[in-house]
Design a protein around this motif. Sequence first.
Motif, PDB file in Angstrom:
ATOM      1  N   ASP A 143     123.441  16.562  52.245  1.00 32.17           N
ATOM      2  CA  ASP A 143     123.854  15.248  51.749  1.00 32.17           C
ATOM      3  C   ASP A 143     122.603  14.400  51.558  1.00 32.17           C
ATOM      4  O   ASP A 143     121.920  14.045  52.527  1.00 32.17           O
ATOM      5  N   MET A 144     122.292  14.067  50.301  1.00 32.89           N
ATOM      6  CA  MET A 144     121.087  13.293  50.011  1.00 32.89           C
ATOM      7  C   MET A 144     121.394  11.835  49.729  1.00 32.89           C
ATOM      8  O   MET A 144     120.578  11.112  49.179  1.00 32.89           O
ATOM      9  N   TYR A 145     122.600  11.407  50.122  1.00 35.79           N
ATOM     10  CA  TYR A 145     122.931   9.996  49.992  1.00 35.79           C
ATOM     11  C   TYR A 145     121.955   9.181  50.840  1.00 35.79           C
ATOM     12  O   TYR A 145     121.656   9.516  51.968  1.00 35.79           O
ATOM     13  N   ASP A 146     121.460   8.108  50.274  1.00 34.98           N
ATOM     14  CA  ASP A 146     120.563   7.205  50.990  1.00 34.98           C
ATOM     15  C   ASP A 146     119.160   7.772  51.153  1.00 34.98           C
ATOM     16  O   ASP A 146     118.345   7.201  51.878  1.00 34.98           O
ATOM     17  N   ILE A 147     118.877   8.900  50.510  1.00 32.56           N
ATOM     18  CA  ILE A 147     117.526   9.466  50.559  1.00 32.56           C
ATOM     19  C   ILE A 147     116.844   9.183  49.221  1.00 32.56           C
ATOM     20  O   ILE A 147     117.429   9.387  48.152  1.00 32.56           O
ATOM     21  N   ASP A 148     115.609   8.711  49.277  1.00 31.51           N
ATOM     22  CA  ASP A 148     114.841   8.497  48.051  1.00 31.51           C
ATOM     23  C   ASP A 148     114.381   9.864  47.545  1.00 31.51           C
ATOM     24  O   ASP A 148     113.358  10.391  47.988  1.00 31.51           O
ATOM     25  N   VAL A 149     115.157  10.439  46.638  1.00 35.01           N
ATOM     26  CA  VAL A 149     114.874  11.806  46.184  1.00 35.01           C
ATOM     27  C   VAL A 149     113.587  11.890  45.368  1.00 35.01           C
ATOM     28  O   VAL A 149     113.084  12.977  45.104  1.00 35.01           O
ATOM     29  N   ARG A 150     113.056  10.723  44.968  1.00 31.41           N
ATOM     30  CA  ARG A 150     111.770  10.721  44.258  1.00 31.41           C
ATOM     31  C   ARG A 150     110.607  10.927  45.219  1.00 31.41           C
ATOM     32  O   ARG A 150     109.491  11.207  44.795  1.00 31.41           O
ATOM     33  N   ASN A 151     110.881  10.760  46.506  1.00 29.51           N
ATOM     34  CA  ASN A 151     109.860  10.908  47.535  1.00 29.51           C
ATOM     35  C   ASN A 151     109.970  12.313  48.125  1.00 29.51           C
ATOM     36  O   ASN A 151     110.873  12.618  48.905  1.00 29.51           O
ATOM     37  N   LYS A 152     109.050  13.164  47.748  1.00 36.52           N
ATOM     38  CA  LYS A 152     109.095  14.572  48.175  1.00 36.52           C
ATOM     39  C   LYS A 152     109.102  14.694  49.695  1.00 36.52           C
ATOM     40  O   LYS A 152     109.817  15.534  50.262  1.00 36.52           O
ATOM     41  N   ARG A 153     108.338  13.857  50.374  1.00 33.37           N
ATOM     42  CA  ARG A 153     108.264  13.942  51.832  1.00 33.37           C
ATOM     43  C   ARG A 153     109.613  13.670  52.493  1.00 33.37           C
ATOM     44  O   ARG A 153     109.955  14.280  53.499  1.00 33.37           O
ATOM     45  N   ARG A 154     110.375  12.719  51.918  1.00 40.11           N
ATOM     46  CA  ARG A 154     111.685  12.415  52.501  1.00 40.11           C
ATOM     47  C   ARG A 154     112.641  13.609  52.356  1.00 40.11           C
ATOM     48  O   ARG A 154     113.417  13.910  53.264  1.00 40.11           O
ATOM     49  N   VAL A 155     112.578  14.270  51.201  1.00 40.21           N
ATOM     50  CA  VAL A 155     113.451  15.423  50.971  1.00 40.21           C
ATOM     51  C   VAL A 155     113.044  16.571  51.887  1.00 40.21           C
ATOM     52  O   VAL A 155     113.896  17.272  52.461  1.00 40.21           O
ATOM     53  N   ILE A 156     111.732  16.758  52.050  1.00 39.59           N
ATOM     54  CA  ILE A 156     111.240  17.809  52.947  1.00 39.59           C
ATOM     55  C   ILE A 156     111.731  17.563  54.373  1.00 39.59           C
ATOM     56  O   ILE A 156     112.188  18.480  55.055  1.00 39.59           O
ATOM     57  N   ARG A 157     111.657  16.320  54.805  1.00 37.11           N
ATOM     58  CA  ARG A 157     112.103  15.996  56.168  1.00 37.11           C
ATOM     59  C   ARG A 157     113.596  16.286  56.341  1.00 37.11           C
ATOM     60  O   ARG A 157     114.027  16.769  57.391  1.00 37.11           O
ATOM     61  N   LEU A 158     114.379  16.013  55.304  1.00 36.48           N
ATOM     62  CA  LEU A 158     115.810  16.284  55.364  1.00 36.48           C
ATOM     63  C   LEU A 158     116.064  17.777  55.505  1.00 36.48           C
ATOM     64  O   LEU A 158     116.924  18.213  56.278  1.00 36.48           O
ATOM     65  N   ILE A 159     115.313  18.588  54.760  1.00 33.05           N
ATOM     66  CA  ILE A 159     115.451  20.046  54.838  1.00 33.05           C
ATOM     67  C   ILE A 159     115.053  20.539  56.230  1.00 33.05           C
ATOM     68  O   ILE A 159     115.745  21.363  56.836  1.00 33.05           O
ATOM     69  N   GLU A 160     113.935  20.038  56.742  1.00 31.68           N
ATOM     70  CA  GLU A 160     113.443  20.471  58.052  1.00 31.68           C
ATOM     71  C   GLU A 160     114.471  20.226  59.157  1.00 31.68           C
ATOM     72  O   GLU A 160     114.561  20.991  60.108  1.00 31.68           O
ATOM     73  N   ASN A 161     115.238  19.145  59.004  1.00 36.71           N
ATOM     74  CA  ASN A 161     116.219  18.791  60.029  1.00 36.71           C
ATOM     75  C   ASN A 161     117.620  19.278  59.679  1.00 36.71           C
ATOM     76  O   ASN A 161     118.596  18.870  60.319  1.00 36.71           O
ATOM     77  N   ASN A 162     117.687  20.130  58.636  1.00 42.75           N
ATOM     78  CA  ASN A 162     118.969  20.693  58.214  1.00 42.75           C
ATOM     79  C   ASN A 162     120.011  19.602  57.948  1.00 42.75           C
ATOM     80  O   ASN A 162     121.192  19.757  58.251  1.00 42.75           O
TER      81      ASN A 162
END
Length: 291
Positions: A143-162
Amino acid sequence: MPPLIVIVGETASGKTALAFELAKKFNGEIISADSWAVYKEFTIGTAKPSVDELAQVQHHAIDVADPLDGYSAVLFQQQARQAIDTIVARGKIPILAGGTGLYVDSVIYDYGFLPASDPDLRTELNAMTHEQVLQRAHDMKLDMYDIDVRNKRRVIRLIENNGKRPTKGPLRANTLILGVHANREALADRVALRTDAMLAAGLEQEVHKLSEKYGWDVEPMKGVGYAQWREYFAGTQSLDETRARIIKATLDLAKRQRTWFKRNKSIQWLTASNKSEQAVELVATFLGTLR
């Protein structure tokens, strides 16, 4: 819970000047919530307080990180809490001021951060393109709601934390949050003026010195006011183009900050023509109710 005054808003909106004024008037000290001002040596491009301002009002969370070591919201939260305790012990009022929303919220909502990531997974994800990282997140059905998908680091952190998110508590007791904003046209003018002031103060020389010392891959060199110089020093971009890129990047940052703070319904936005007078009145009332 001791009182805490919080000043938030977009970059170049005037929040730093307001926090300084309130600190002088109410015997306060400032905790800077700025993810770039934490780095030593990065001074002009981060618009750090002047030597005179630092002499007049004690500041915290400025020049606390080595550029090679990086920094995090977890570290900021720890240091901000320590600063609040120190300021209160001195009989002064802590004023948390800045535009890094995650840093501010980590303190006022008592974030419970997730554990550090797997370094091997981080290396793998960092080597991927932004598009590949996004595809990985989609494949994992995160779920990428509320995540700035333009920011690669934020998406990476989401993946790392499943897909897990930090926990968030209720608003800290005895906390007054004031918001400062400017209309789009006024903000654009302020950003252009501030950029020109930085250039006049020697931003080009500062960036050149830091790029020679640290290269372009350390975290603070990716910040607004620094990253935009890389092509200039490579000889493929003019000074005017560099200035324009800094202004655009600053306005893009301001837009992201507006989006972040707009969601917080606890912020009292300063709407009077004289925002300073309005802020003084609100702070005086707030502190008066706690006596």
